[in-house]
Design an enzyme around this catalytic site. Structure first.
Site, short mmCIF file in Angstrom:
data_model
loop_
_atom_site.label_atom_id
_atom_site.label_comp_id
_atom_site.label_asym_id
_atom_site.label_seq_id
_atom_site.Cartn_x
_atom_site.Cartn_y
_atom_site.Cartn_z
N GLU A 213 0.82 -1.21 0.00
CA GLU A 213 0.00 0.00 0.00
C GLU A 213 0.86 1.26 0.00
O GLU A 213 0.54 2.24 -0.67
CB GLU A 213 -0.96 0.00 1.20
CG GLU A 213 -2.17 -0.93 1.01
CD GLU A 213 -3.22 -0.36 0.04
OE1 GLU A 213 -3.16 0.85 -0.26
OE2 GLU A 213 -4.08 -1.13 -0.41
N GLU B 81 2.14 1.62 -3.55
CA GLU B 81 1.09 2.02 -4.49
C GLU B 81 0.69 3.49 -4.32
O GLU B 81 0.41 4.18 -5.28
CB GLU B 81 -0.15 1.13 -4.33
CG GLU B 81 0.03 -0.28 -4.88
CD GLU B 81 -1.18 -1.17 -4.64
OE1 GLU B 81 -1.07 -2.39 -4.93
OE2 GLU B 81 -2.23 -0.68 -4.17
N GLU B 82 0.66 3.93 -3.06
CA GLU B 82 0.20 5.31 -2.81
C GLU B 82 1.30 6.36 -2.99
O GLU B 82 1.01 7.49 -3.38
CB GLU B 82 -0.37 5.44 -1.39
CG GLU B 82 -1.79 4.93 -1.27
CD GLU B 82 -2.43 5.30 0.07
OE1 GLU B 82 -2.16 6.38 0.61
OE2 GLU B 82 -3.20 4.47 0.58
#
Lengths: 279, 279
Positions: free
Chosen positions: B157, B160-161
């Site tokens: 995460e 991805e962010e």
């Protein structure tokens, strides 16, 4: 009304229970739009085409169990189950670009056990499950009820299984296991809590347990007749018992929730006052 | 084939996909019994009566989405949804004494965030969500994928962010929240991990984030522009950064699983070698 398979009609009745909710964006939720009751029939493919034109990226359908035939109709239009519980099912179809970005349904079950230590005697409460092939000693525990806090599950399960009353002190360990047997293909989160007993007379559940006793913590830490996780947490608890529980405790604090105004519990290592009050 | 409501037939086709599984005891699972394909129709009420006579305490029905009309038939016989996912639904009816003792389906979603601290600069990676009313700083994170370990969710995460690569070090905090918005009435478990960065150039996801930056940990611990949980974990992380991460870390160990032969990860406070090796 329509049957499964072969001869699937595309018209669906616009009964009040058949809610069609289209969202413009999955990141920016709009309230569900109910189809007006007056319209006698509405075509699902036509509606989907319209929502797609409007730039909506997902459709959610709520189908009551007594109208489940409608789920088969929707499936023929590319819908699939998102989740279902007791009297209703929710189906989704992703209309946006690329793979679905809809949030998944709950992915974990939560089991909580209690390591109840009598600090005066150095004894800890252990059980052996009935109906298990491997019959090692373990801490009493079970699945959390809906809306139940971690510590409350531990205290309730310990009482139900053993008749012992206790109080939550801290979290000792967390285990995550995937494709857990008995979790319907989902994952399992298993938390062991440290509990302090307030009663000592065992009255164990004959349906769930084969044996239940207060065992020397030292013995539990050494025995081969315990599950690996029990053995390990017994060693951890022994370390805390001898050298201070502050070495092993993951303690709880309550905070106000941003959106709901309710309180939630946060578990982490004890934070000294001097750091809590930094501004 | 049958439609919803009104005119519900009690005969159900014994197609191969329509599995009827009766258990003698919920504590002692038997393998599901398939209805032989030869029998053209089988009456659900008659079958239920027979299972009850045999002393079975629960029935599980597996219904493929294209035959969903059968769920309506079963509902008229006292069945309800246990769960459903993509192409199939599972229904249950409790036949035993008292309330149902069948295990519930998954009750929690799991969100994981990463507190990525650059120990050289004392800066920590923070984001602001797009599309939020309250726009405080927070740690990047999101929902875990099926079968994904806690630390892997955090690392994925964060990447991805923000585009930042990192490595799992420990769990810092656990929060449980019930009736969580966006969890479809279920509970939410939210875990924040301590991660060590291995890249430093931010390239953040414009779809998810409004802002992303490396912020002084000291500043994050003091700012009013952060969610309460972020603020609190920032103070905890600052404590660990200044006085040693061993004060705050909930570390990970791997153990063999009793039933599957696979390994699972257990998170708890560091256990000294002398206690690990007790026998």
């Amino acid at each position: 009304a329509s049957g499964p398979n072969a001869d699937i009609p595309t018209g669906i009745p616009a009964v009040p229970h058949w809610k069609l909710a289209g969202w413009r964006s999955v990141l920016n939720f709009e309230p569900p739009r109910l189809q007006p009751d007056r319209r006698p029939r509405v075509s699902l493919p036509a509606s989907v085409a319209q929502w797609q034109q409007e730039g909506r990226v997902a459709v959610w359908l709520h189908v009551p169990i007594f109208q489940s035939g409608l789920a088969a109709v929707a499936a023929s239009q590319g819908f699939a189950f998102h989740h279902a519980e007791s009297g209703s099912a929710t189906l989704t179809r992703w209309l946006g670009e690329g793979p679905s970005r809809l949030p998944a349904f709950a992915s974990h079950q939560l089991g909580v056990a209690g390591a109840v230590l009598d600090e005066n005697s150095g004894k800890v409460l252990v059980v052996q499950d009935r109906n298990k092939t491997v019959n090692g000693w373990k801490f009493p525990g079970g699945l959390s009820n809906p809306g139940e806090d971690i510590g409350d599950t531990a205290v309730r399960e310990v009482f139900e299984e053993t008749g012992i009353k206790s109080e939550f002190k801290s979290i000792l360990s967390i285990r995550q296991q995937h494709k857990h047997p008995g979790a319907f293909g989902k994952s399992d989160m298993y938390i062991i809590c440290r509990l302090q007993p307030s009663s000592f007379t065992i009255n164990f559940c004959q349906q769930e347990c084969l044996r239940c006793e207060w065992m020397d913590l030292d013995e539990l830490a050494r025995t081969k007749h315990a599950t690996p996780i029990t053995s390990n947490v017994a060693k951890l608890l022994l370390y805390g018992y001898r050298e201070g529980f502050d070495k092993i405790d993951i303690t709880m604090r309550e905070f106000p929730a941003v959106y709901t105004g309710l309180f939630y519990k946060l578990y982490h290592r004890e934070l000294p006052e001097s750091y809590r009050n930094i501004t």
